[in-house]
Every structure is written in structure tokens, then in C-alpha cells.
Design a protein around this motif. Structure first.
Motif, PDB file in Angstrom:
ATOM      1  N   VAL A  52      20.444  54.322  36.328  1.00  0.00           N
ATOM      2  CA  VAL A  52      19.246  54.502  37.149  1.00  0.00           C
ATOM      3  C   VAL A  52      17.992  54.282  36.303  1.00  0.00           C
ATOM      4  O   VAL A  52      17.034  53.642  36.745  1.00  0.00           O
ATOM      5  CB  VAL A  52      19.254  55.900  37.802  1.00  0.00           C
ATOM      6  CG1 VAL A  52      17.944  56.183  38.483  1.00  0.00           C
ATOM      7  CG2 VAL A  52      20.382  55.986  38.802  1.00  0.00           C
ATOM      8  N   ILE A  53      18.022  54.769  35.065  1.00  0.00           N
ATOM      9  CA  ILE A  53      16.834  54.614  34.209  1.00  0.00           C
ATOM     10  C   ILE A  53      16.657  53.149  33.823  1.00  0.00           C
ATOM     11  O   ILE A  53      15.555  52.607  33.900  1.00  0.00           O
ATOM     12  CB  ILE A  53      16.973  55.500  32.955  1.00  0.00           C
ATOM     13  CG1 ILE A  53      16.883  56.967  33.361  1.00  0.00           C
ATOM     14  CG2 ILE A  53      15.884  55.159  31.944  1.00  0.00           C
ATOM     15  CD1 ILE A  53      17.076  57.930  32.219  1.00  0.00           C
ATOM     16  N   ILE A  54      17.742  52.510  33.430  1.00  0.00           N
ATOM     17  CA  ILE A  54      17.634  51.123  32.980  1.00  0.00           C
ATOM     18  C   ILE A  54      17.232  50.217  34.135  1.00  0.00           C
ATOM     19  O   ILE A  54      16.446  49.292  33.972  1.00  0.00           O
ATOM     20  CB  ILE A  54      18.958  50.681  32.335  1.00  0.00           C
ATOM     21  CG1 ILE A  54      19.042  51.280  30.942  1.00  0.00           C
ATOM     22  CG2 ILE A  54      19.062  49.162  32.268  1.00  0.00           C
ATOM     23  CD1 ILE A  54      20.321  51.021  30.240  1.00  0.00           C
ATOM     24  N   GLY A  55      17.738  50.504  35.310  1.00  0.00           N
ATOM     25  CA  GLY A  55      17.367  49.680  36.459  1.00  0.00           C
ATOM     26  C   GLY A  55      15.933  49.918  36.875  1.00  0.00           C
ATOM     27  O   GLY A  55      15.250  48.996  37.313  1.00  0.00           O
ATOM     28  N   GLY A  56      15.465  51.122  36.708  1.00  0.00           N
ATOM     29  CA  GLY A  56      14.107  51.452  37.142  1.00  0.00           C
ATOM     30  C   GLY A  56      14.178  52.555  38.176  1.00  0.00           C
ATOM     31  O   GLY A  56      14.629  52.322  39.289  1.00  0.00           O
ATOM     32  N   MET A  57      13.740  53.751  37.781  1.00  0.00           N
ATOM     33  CA  MET A  57      13.855  54.898  38.686  1.00  0.00           C
ATOM     34  C   MET A  57      12.914  54.734  39.864  1.00  0.00           C
ATOM     35  O   MET A  57      11.810  54.230  39.729  1.00  0.00           O
ATOM     36  CB  MET A  57      13.493  56.177  37.939  1.00  0.00           C
ATOM     37  CG  MET A  57      14.588  56.652  37.034  1.00  0.00           C
ATOM     38  SD  MET A  57      14.417  58.390  36.712  1.00  0.00           S
ATOM     39  CE  MET A  57      13.146  58.377  35.496  1.00  0.00           C
ATOM     40  N   GLY A  58      13.355  55.191  41.008  1.00  0.00           N
ATOM     41  CA  GLY A  58      12.481  55.234  42.164  1.00  0.00           C
ATOM     42  C   GLY A  58      12.135  53.864  42.703  1.00  0.00           C
ATOM     43  O   GLY A  58      11.065  53.670  43.261  1.00  0.00           O
ATOM     44  N   SER A  59      13.025  52.894  42.535  1.00  0.00           N
ATOM     45  CA  SER A  59      12.820  51.625  43.230  1.00  0.00           C
ATOM     46  C   SER A  59      14.150  51.221  43.848  1.00  0.00           C
ATOM     47  O   SER A  59      15.210  51.568  43.320  1.00  0.00           O
ATOM     48  CB  SER A  59      12.324  50.552  42.266  1.00  0.00           C
ATOM     49  OG  SER A  59      13.409  49.904  41.669  1.00  0.00           O
TER      50      SER A  59
END
Lengths: 273, 349, 437
Positions: free
Chosen positions: B264-271
Motif C-alpha cells: 500500500v505504501i509503495i503503490g501510494g496510500m489513499g489512491s
């Protein structure tokens, strides 16, 4: 809309202590419809404490608060908001990750009816409701002249703009009472005048300019303004309450306050002699 | 902002639409066609990896709602996936109920367990909540190991998924099943994020004091986030159980939970795009690591013993660290920047 | 600012390279260059390869066991290809992937090996086999688990166990105990101390199944964690139950704690202590102290390093040449033996079905390997562990263990290969629903 000057909010013998510090000491006051009430006082006088007690953040040890005759003391903040009390904060408290528009949309929360099922299906009901509310939000954006920053994330906005977005967010709640906590703090004269104009415009109502938005059309008839700065307050407030060291020391029209010796002493500290 | 040159919004409906231009639609349809025809030109192994990604994506979307949107750190996500997996395994395996019943019950069960473990979120935030959710991980695994219905330490076999007599017994049919559910989950999550509930979640994440004063019931919405996040974890668990065919509690270790947070962090949180990119990135990296040791050992027989097999996890760590240093806001942010610069190209502003 | 940009660029390039190169290298990876270089000129391996799939825990939390096991079988394959000229001239091609002890990865690996045309596959941990077995069973892809759990082979399908599991350990020890040690009247009282994972529960399940049949009374069952530092409390409970024999199903460190606590409580010497094979290593003796564990029994399914068996010389030579650090590690022996068994299976399959059928690497080839390879096995594994032979209804290939005892601090064999009877899990469908299909 002359409803007479009936009481909207009544605060009775409110006392609030933090450990041994008396933040509020037996404060009683009435906030009436059809007026802009200003609460002023030096730093640490307890102005913000009163707002926090009304919002439900602080649980006062003694005293009661009534909104339209209903007791709201020690009520949960979100329930207070649902009754129609909206506020802004001294240090801007926006949702930093959302755009200006979504910040204001977020305040429509209490007025929207979607649940997580209709929301996740989106098409149909939720879509229609989103558009209805978006139109009302756009009125507010237009009124506050923040169209260019509509899609900007508020975390990246300059201070004055964030103050406006916060005002917009409070207006979107369609409040019966609007509590403004130092809306002009840290601003230059021009920005202060802008905000003052918005406050007066909101109070008066915009009538046919925004026919669909009830808040802007009819105005918020009861505004509480907590301010540090005497100048603006004297110009726009109908009535002023002065606090000092958690006690109410004076109440009256701006002219009465200007000449009140207690107030002068509190502000200029004559007693120190 | 964010629109190709010459595209204007003439209605709020258009402004709110995700797919705005004909190019968007064309690309979107092309992508869907590409995904759903994959079984025609991928072998079973690639389809297997895609299935694993689809399952992981569903769980990651759930965690993204919980962590990315609502800001509630959960280090027990693998535990909630386990709840779903075992619920589905027991219902379809032991009680021979239909797959769809198992799937829904898996989601509900995981959601309810998530509700229970979400209660601390009302009092604590951030890392403190993280620690509280670690407890979920251990308690869930302990129960799975010590209940007889779950097969204890040994584990439990799970039949193929089937709907109305059709058995998903090939990799390709499983691919369609998993991808359909994954696409639906991404669609639901995106809609949720852009409507009332999603804004309430972000409001709680960004400023819970203000959110409460603006009329958002923290109690309800934090628990709702836990329920939705864990519901999706349960759905993913059910699919995982039917896909692997055998469940053992050791498959749901705490390192899995941490890996999900990493995705989730690497992908981008909150998107909405974040979990998709994060899952693809991490799962591909893992698959790559699987090959790298055998390749190194055969290419350089002179390497000291253990070097080649040690290099894979090191590389894995290095890539992730580099990532967090160079793009802390995640792959989805990088993608936005790329899109913006692509639209302006060849002008620099 | 500029340096930051450069750094970013470097990072992106690195990432892109890392991502791009991996699948690329994999695509053109092991097939041509790897095993086709036997140095012995007498048997030039020009014939096509036989593909041997391996899912190995080279990294991850089980790397401590997985990595010597990976080395053992890869070294053995090297030996078979280079010195024996492969299988009838066909080199063995090891198709191996690192599963990192990750179940989801293991599931994709077994699919990859099927796509690669492997003839069968092996895993070196029961967890990895469990994650792979349903996929393999459904496809009819035969697999061999070096370390297995009863659920891998019950009910018997396409998965085989190389060696007895922790439950069989108990069965063999119980038989030995009743025949050679137990001198009392009536039923001996048994206490169990089990690690809280499949290693421990495997022994516990077997004890549960066999207790009545063998005439043993289980008086206490305690559980411990892998990181336990004191079991005084549980041992006090066990002491109160007054057992005749204590069986420990665990790993070396916790077993040492249990035995030490038994010693401190005065329970041992006195009670007979037996250990399953994961417990019974030199490490346990070293941790607990040789004088404390003196006389403790244990079972073990393979031979020891330095023992005089036919396969020892070559294994020692290769281990010392290529992986000297693994010398002395029992897992290396297990794994080397696994490769010998695998090679024997391939030899039988090639001789019975012909190479062309196997070269397809499809379901027909798998069936041939299973029917004409695995099920025709009758091989002594050069003495490295008990002989492997398939009997219908029992998918364990090697069924025997030896009983050892700590004598003057040394682990010494006290029996020959004794058969561990198959445990009838299916007779207890309430407890072991998986054993009934």
C-alpha cells in the motif's frame, strides 16, 4: 426574516478547570438570533474554551449549555454539529489531503443520505446526490471567490486561502449558528477586510444571487465571532462580550464596551500600577 | 488541472467522471480487453502469478481503505485474510456449502472479526493502534491452530470454487473468476473513496478533531473502515483458499501483514491506483527473486556458497528502500507526474 | 538539486534494469548452459535432459534448513551428471526456484514447474508441500516431500514422502520402547511435550491414534513455543502425572529446555525420554549439556556423517569441495539422498517408458513417472537412509528409522532400521477429517 431576538444559545454558569487552572469561571451568556456577537478578551481569557465547550470538545465541570432550548452540554461533537452548529478553528484544521472542493463537500456529510452500499455502487442514487450537493458547494466556492483553487490540495495553499476554505466548509454545513474562532488572526489588513466582508455578507444573506443555497440565500442569522483584534470587531459586531481570566467582565454594544473601564483595564493592564 | 489540453467540464457530472475523454475510454476498454483475454496468450504459470496478484489486490484494496483513506494502521491484515480463508474452507469443504455462500460469509466473518479488533482505534491512533492490531494477527492464528474445525496445525483442504455446477478447475477459469471479483472490488473502492463515505474516511485520517466537529461520527466511521477493509481481506482469503486448495495457518504470518502495508505504501496510500501498482510491483519483484538465485548459481559457479541465495532478499530490501527514499509518495504519484509531463510534452510548463 | 535528480535517475535505471533483466534472464536462463558440461569425456551427455523440479526454501525464515538442503541435492545432481554421466546418458536438469518459505510463492512455483515440463517435483518442508500439493494432486503432477506431514500422504494421492514424518517417529519409538525398554506391568504411562506447530502436533496426533492399539496411556500433553526458556511449570504438571515415558516432539533448543527442567525436577533420570528427529541433534546435546541428556533416546531417519555406508564417500567429497560449511549438517544428507532417490525414479521411468514419452513433460509423462518410477522403487539409497520401496496405500517411500541414545555425550545408534508402521489416521475421522476422502 424578522424572527425577533430570540435566544439561540444560552450558557449558564459555565466553569471549566484544567487541573488547578480555571479556564472558565461561572460564565453566563446568551447568544441571540439576528446578531453578530463578538467575544473578545486578552490572550488566555477563555474565549476559545467557550467555543470548545459548545462544540463538545471540552466537558465543563459545572454549568449547562442550551441550544434552542435543548441541553447540549457534554454532548458528542458530531451530534452537536448535526444540530446545526458549525465552526472554524483558530489554527486552521482542514483535511490537508483533500482538495478545497472536497473539503467543503466533506462538510455536506451530515446533509447527505448515502450509505456505503449506495456509495460504492455510485451510479444512480449516489451520483445524483453528489451532483445536487456539488451545486450547492459550487455556490459557496463562488461566494468565497476561491474558484481557482477548487482542485488544489489544501495542504499546499497559502494561509489566507486556507482560512477561506475553512469558512466555506463551515457554511456548507448549513448551520443555524456559526462559530468563528479568530477568523482574521495572522492576516494583513486587506485579507482581514475580505473576511469581514464575507462575515457580514453571510449574516445578511445574499438573496437572489444564490437562490438555491439556503445558507447563502437567507444568511446565517446568528454568528459568534471570537476575536483578538478590537478594531474589526467594533465595526461588525452588534454586541460584544469581554472575557478576562475566564470571567465575563463586560457585555454591551461596541460603544458601551469602548468606554467600559473594566475593559480598558483588562486590555491595558492599569491595575498593574 | 489533471485534464488533457482542450478538455473542459460543462457539467458537474462530467467533472466527477473518472473517464473523461475518448482516449480515456479507449485505453480503459483496451486494458480490460487485454486483461480478460490474457488466458489466450499466457501459460499457466503466468496466469497463476496473475491470479495471485488479483487475490492480493483485493486484500490490498481493503487495506488501502483502512490505512490509506481512513488512516487506521492495521498490522494484522494477514490474520483477517486467514479468517476469510478458513471460513470459506470450512463452509465449502467441511459443510459443502456453495462457493458463493462461502465467499460472502468469508467476507462477513472477516469483517466482524475486524470490527472487534478495530475497537481499540477509538482510543488509540498510529503506531499504538498498529501494536493493538498485531494482537489480532496472533490471536487469530492461535485460534486457527487450536480449533479442531480448522484442522489445527495440520491445515485443511479446500475444494475448487464452483458456481451452479460450473467448476473453476483450470487456471484460466480461476483467472476469470478472480479478475472479475478484483475489478469489482477496485470499482467499489474507487466509488466509495470519491463519495460521502470516502470523504469522511479521509477527514478522519487528516484531522479527526475537525472531522468530529463537522459532524462525522468517529466511532461509526472508524469501525466501518475496519469492517470494509477486513471484508475485502475475507473475500481475498476465500479466493486464496480455493486457489491454493490447502490452508495452513503458517501461510498467514506477520511478515505477510507487513508486506501488505509495504504494497500500500509503495503503490501510494489513499489512491485508487496505489494498491494496483503496489501489488504488481511487489509480486513481480518476489517472482523475480524466485529466479535470481538459480540463475546466479548457474551463471557464476565460482560464487561462494550461499551468496546467490542471499542476494535475492538483499536485492528485495534494496529495491524497496530505494523506492521509499526516491518516491515516498508511492508509484501512483510518480504515475501522475508522468501523465502531467506527458501532456505538456514537449513544452516544459 | 542536480545531484538529487541524478540520484533519482540512477534509482529509476537500477529499478528498471532489475525488473527487466530478471524475467529476461529467466527466459533464456538455465536450459542451455547449465548441466551440459560434464568433464568426463567417456560419457558425453548429448542426449536430452530429464527435468527434476525443486521448490527450495533457499531464503526466508526456513533458510537455516532450506539452504543446506538445496546445496545437498544440487551437489548430488552435479555428481550424477558429471561422474555417472546422468541417467543412461541423459543429464538431469534441475529446475529449481527459491520459494522463500512463502506459501503463495510455492503455489506459483509448482505451476511454473508444470509449465517448464518438470517430470516431478520435490519440496523440503511440509509447509511448502502443503501449499503445493492440492495444485499438484489436481493435475496429477507427482511430488516428493523430504520433510512431510501426514496430510501430505493421507489419503494417498500423487504426493509421496521421502522419509517418515514426526508421527512415524513416535510410532517407531513406541514400538521400540514396548519391545526393549518397558519392563513394567499394565499400560505404560506416556507424557507428551510438543512444539506448538506441525512438528509437535504430528507426534501428538500419532500418539493419539496409536495409544489404544499399542496399549499406552497418555497421562499428560503439554505444549511449548520455539523460544521457550523455562518449562518448569509444565514439567511440574507432567511430574505430577507420574509418567513412565516422556516423548518430546520439537526442535533442539526447546527440547534441551524440557530435558533440563526434567533433570532439575528430579524427573530425569528415572523416566525414559524419547525425542522425535527434529529434536535429536548434536545441538540439543550441546545446549542441554552432555551429562544431563545422558541416556536420552531419540529416533532419526538418516545415517550420520562419517558412518560406514556406500554413499558416504562421494557425498563427503562433494560437500567438502562445494559447500564445506554444510559438512556435519544432517539436512544435507537427507537432501543428497533425495536426489539419489529422484535419480533412481528417473532411471526407472526412462527404462520403462522411454525418453520420448518423458521429454513431453505432460500429464502422460507424469503418470509414467509415478506408475513406473516412484511406485516401482526398490532402492537402498546407498545406505544414507532406510531403503525406499512403495507399498500400495502407503505413500511413504522410506518407512524406517533407527533408534539412538546419548551415550557418554555421543549420539549412538542402538538399533538397526526399524519399520515405522503406517498410522491409521482415517480411523479417527472426528479428529483427522482430512485423512478421509
Amino acid at each position: 426574516m424578522e424572527n425577533g431576538n430570540q435566544t439561540k444559545l444560552r450558557i449558564e454558569h459555565l466553569s471549566l478547570n484544567f487541573g488547578g487552572v480555571h479556564a472558565l469561571n461561572d460564565v453566563s451568556l446568551e447568544i441571540k438570533d439576528n446578531e453578530i456577537l463578538a467575544i473578545i478578551g486578552p490572550n488566555g481569557a477563555g474565549k476559545t474554551c467557550i467555543l470548545n465547550c459548545i462544540s463538545g470538545f471540552y466537558k465543563p465541570q459545572q454549568g449547562e449549555i442550551y441550544f434552542e432550548g435543548k441541553k447540549i452540554t457534554r454532548m458528542r461533537p458530531d451530534k452537536v454539529a448535526n444540530l446545526g452548529l458549525a465552526r472554524t478553528f483558530q489554527n486552521i484544521e482542514l483535511y490537508t489531503g483533500l482538495s478545497s472542493q472536497d473539503n467543503i463537500m466533506a462538510a455536506r456529510h451530515v446533509l447527505m443520505k448515502q450509505n456505503f452500499v449506495s456509495g460504492s455502487l455510485y451510479f444512480g442514487w449516489a451520483h445524483k446526490e453528489e451532483i445536487e450537493h456539488r451545486e450547492l458547494v459550487e455556490d459557496i466556492i463562488d461566494f468565497l471567490e476561491i474558484e481557482p483553487i477548487r482542485k488544489r490540495v489544501v495542504g499546499s495553499l497559502p494561509y489566507g486561502m486556507r482560512k477561506r476554505v475553512e469558512l466555506g466548509r463551515a457554511l456548507a454545513l448549513e448551520p443555524k449558528v456559526l462559530l468563528l474562532d479568530e477568523p482574521m488572526a495572522g492576516m494583513n489588513l486587506e485579507e482581514k477586510e475580505d473576511i469581514a466582508r464575507f462575515v457580514v455578507d453571510v449574516f445578511e444573506g445574499q438573496g437572489v444571487t444564490y437562490p438555491n443555497n439556503p445558507t447563502l440565500r437567507d444568511g446565517v442569522t446568528c454568528i459568534v465571532l471570537v476575536e483578538h483584534d478590537m478594531g474589526v470587531v467594533m465595526d461588525i459586531a452588534d454586541r460584544i462580550i469581554v472575557l478576562d481570566f475566564g470571567r465575563k467582565i463586560a457585555e454591551g454594544t461596541p460603544d458601551e464596551i469602548k468606554s467600559n473601564p473594566e475593559v480598558i483595564r483588562a486590555y491595558l493592564g492599569q491595575e498593574a500600577k | 488541472m489533471g485534464l488533457p489540453c482542450g478538455t473542459y467540464n460543462y457539467s458537474y457530472a462530467k467533472d466527477m467522471a473518472i473517464l473523461r475523454t475518448k482516449t480515456h475510454w479507449a485505453l480503459f476498454i483496451a486494458l480490460l480487453i487485454l486483461v480478460f483475454t490474457a488466458p489466450l496468450y499466457c501459460d499457466n504459470y503466468l496466469l497463476g502469478v496473475a491470479n495471485l496478484m488479483g487475490i492480493t489486490l483485493i486484500a490490498a484494496v481493503g487495506l488501502n481503505i483502512l490505512l490509506g483513506y481512513c488512516g487506521q494502521l492495521s498490522i494484522g491484515h494477514a490474520g483477517f485474510i486467514a479468517v476469510g480463508a478458513y471460513t470459506a474452507a470450512v463452509l465449502t469443504g467441511t459443510f459443502e456449502l456453495p462457493f458463493l455462500v462461502g465467499l460472502i460469509c468469508a467476507g462477513l466473518m472477516a469483517g466482524l472479526v475486524g470490527l472487534f479488533f478495530g475497537i481499540p482505534s477509538l482510543k488509540v491512533k498510529g503506531f499504538y493502534l498498529g501494536i493493538a492490531t498485531i494482537a489480532a494477527q496472533f490471536i487469530i492464528i492461535w485460534f486457527i491452530n487450536h480449533l479442531s474445525i480448522t484442522g489445527g496445525f495440520t491445515g485443511i483442504a479446500v475444494p475448487y470454487a464452483s458456481i451452479g455446477g460450473f467448476v473453476f478447475d483450470t487456471e484460466a477459469s480461476q483467472f476469470y473468476l478472480i479478475m472479475t471479483i478484483a475489478v469489482l472490488c477496485v470499482f467499489f473502492a474507487k466509488n466509495l473513496a470519491r463519495t460521502r463515505i470516502g470523504r469522511a474516511f479521509v477527514a478522519i485520517r487528516d484531522n479527526d478533531l475537525a472531522a468530529e466537529v463537522m459532524g462525522i461520527n468517529l466511532f461509526y466511521y472508524k469501525l466501518l473502515a475496519f469492517f470494509i477493509g477486513c471484508f475485502l481481506a475475507g473475500i481475498a482469503g476465500s479466493l486464496l483458499a480455493h486457489w491454493i486448495g490447502f490452508m495452513n495457518a503458517e501461510q498467514f504470518s506477520i511478515s505477510e501483514s507487513i508486506l501488505y502495508i509495504g504494497m500500500v505504501i509503495i503503490g501510494g496510500m489513499g489512491s485508487a491506483l496505489g494498491p494496483i501498482l503496489g501489488v504488481i510491483f511487489i509480486r513481480l519483484l518476489q517472482q523475480g527473486m524466485m529466479f535470481i538465485a538459480p540463475m546466479l548459481e548457474s551463471a557464476f559457479p565460482a560464487l561462494p556458497a550461499g551468496f546467490a541465495s542471499g542476494i535475492a532478499p538483499m536485492l528485495f530490501g534494496v529495491v524497496i528502500v530505494l523506492f521509499l527514499v526516491l518516491e515516498p509518495r508511492g508509484l501512483s504519484h510518480r504515475w501522475m507526474l508522468f501523465k502531467a509531463s506527458y501532456r505538456l510534452w514537449p513544452f516544459s510548463y | 538539486m542536480k545531484s538529487r535528480k541524478l540520484l533519482t535517475l540512477a534509482g529509476v535505471i537500477f529499478l528498471a534494469l532489475a525488473l527487466a533483466v530478471m524475467p529476461l534472464m529467466a527466459a533464456c536462463g538455465p536450459a542451455p548452459e547449465e548441466p551440459t558440461t560434464p568433464t568426463t569425456p567417456t560419457t558425453p551427455a548429448v542426449k536430452g535432459p530429464l527435468k527434476y523440479g525443486m521448490s527450495i526454501c533457499m531464503t526466508g525464515v526456513a533458510a537455516e534448513k532450506g539452504s543446506p538442503m538445496g546445496h545437498g541435492k544440487l551437489d548430488a545432481i552435479k555428481y550424477i551428471n558429471e561422474e555417472l554421466g546422468g541417467i543412461n546418458g541423459h543429464p538431469i536438469e534441475a529446475i529449481w526456484y527459491d520459494n522463500s518459505y512463502d506459501a503463495a510463492k510455492a503455489a506459483t512455483i509448482v505451476k511454473k514447474m508444470m509449465s517448464d515440463g518438470a517430470l516431478f517435483f520435490t519440496t523440503n518442508s511440509s509447509k511448502m508441500m502443503m501449499a503445493s500439493q492440492e495444485i499438484a494432486n489436481r493435475a496429477g503432477f507427482p511430488g516428493i516431500a523430504s520433510f512431510s506431514s501426514p496430510i501430505c500422504t493421507n489419503p494417498p494421492q500423487h504426493i509421496y514422502a521421502q522419509m517418515p514424518d514426526y508421527g512415524d517417529d513416535f510410532a517407531a519409538f513406541a514400538n521400540y520402547y514396548l519391545a526393549n525398554i518397558w519392563k513394567g506391568e499394565g499400560k505404560p504411562k506416556l507424557a507428551l511435550h510438543l512444539l506448538n506447530n506441525p512438528t509437535g502436533s504430528g507426534s501428538g496426533d500419532a500418539a493419539l491414534c496409536l495409544a489404544d492399539e499399542l496399549g499406552i496411556e497418555i497421562v499428560a500433553t503439554e505444549e511449548h513455543t520455539a523460544t521457550t526458556i523455562s518449562e518448569m511449570e509444565s514439567m511440574t504438571r507432567i511430574k505430577a502425572a507420574n509418567p513412565d515415558v516422556l516423548f518430546i516432539g520439537s526442535t533442539p533448543a526447546p527440547s534441551a529446555v524440557v530435558i533440563k527442567n526434567a533433570y532439575e525436577l528430579g524427573l530425569y533420570p528415572g523416566v525414559v525420554i524419547g525425542c522425535a528427529h527434529a529434536s535429536f541433534t548434536k545441538a540439543m546435546v550441546a545446549i542441554a549439556g552432555a551429562d544431563i541428556v545422558e541416556g536420552v533416546y531419540g529416533v532419526f531417519p538418516t545415517c550420520s556423517w562419517g558412518e560406514d555406508v556406500p554413499g558416504m564417500a562421494k557425498m563427503t567429497e562433494y560437500c567438502k569441495a562445494y559447500h564445506p560449511k554444510d559438512y556435519g549438517n544432517m539436512d544435507y544428507i537427507t537432501s543428497w539422498a533425495e536426489a539419489l532417490v529422484g535419480a533412481e525414479i528417473l532411471r526407472l521411468a526412462v527404462e520403462n517408458c522411454g525418453y520420448d514419452k518423458l521429454a513431453a513433460g505432460d500429464a502422460a509423462a507424469w503418470e509414467c513417472v509415478e506408475k513406473n518410477g516412484i511406485q516401482k522403487l526398490d532402492y537402498d539409497v546407498e545406505g544414507l537412509h532406510g531403503p525406499v520401496k512403495y507399498t500400495a496405500g502407503d505413500n511413504r517411500l522410506d518407512k524406517s528409522v533407527r533408534v539412538f541414545q546419548v551415550v557418554s555425550g555421543e549420539i549412538t545408534a542402538v538399533s538397526g532400521w526399524i519399520d515405522a508402521p503406517r498410522i491409521p489416521y482415517e480411523n479417527f475421522p472426528d479428529k483427522f477429517p482430512w485423512a478421509v476422502k
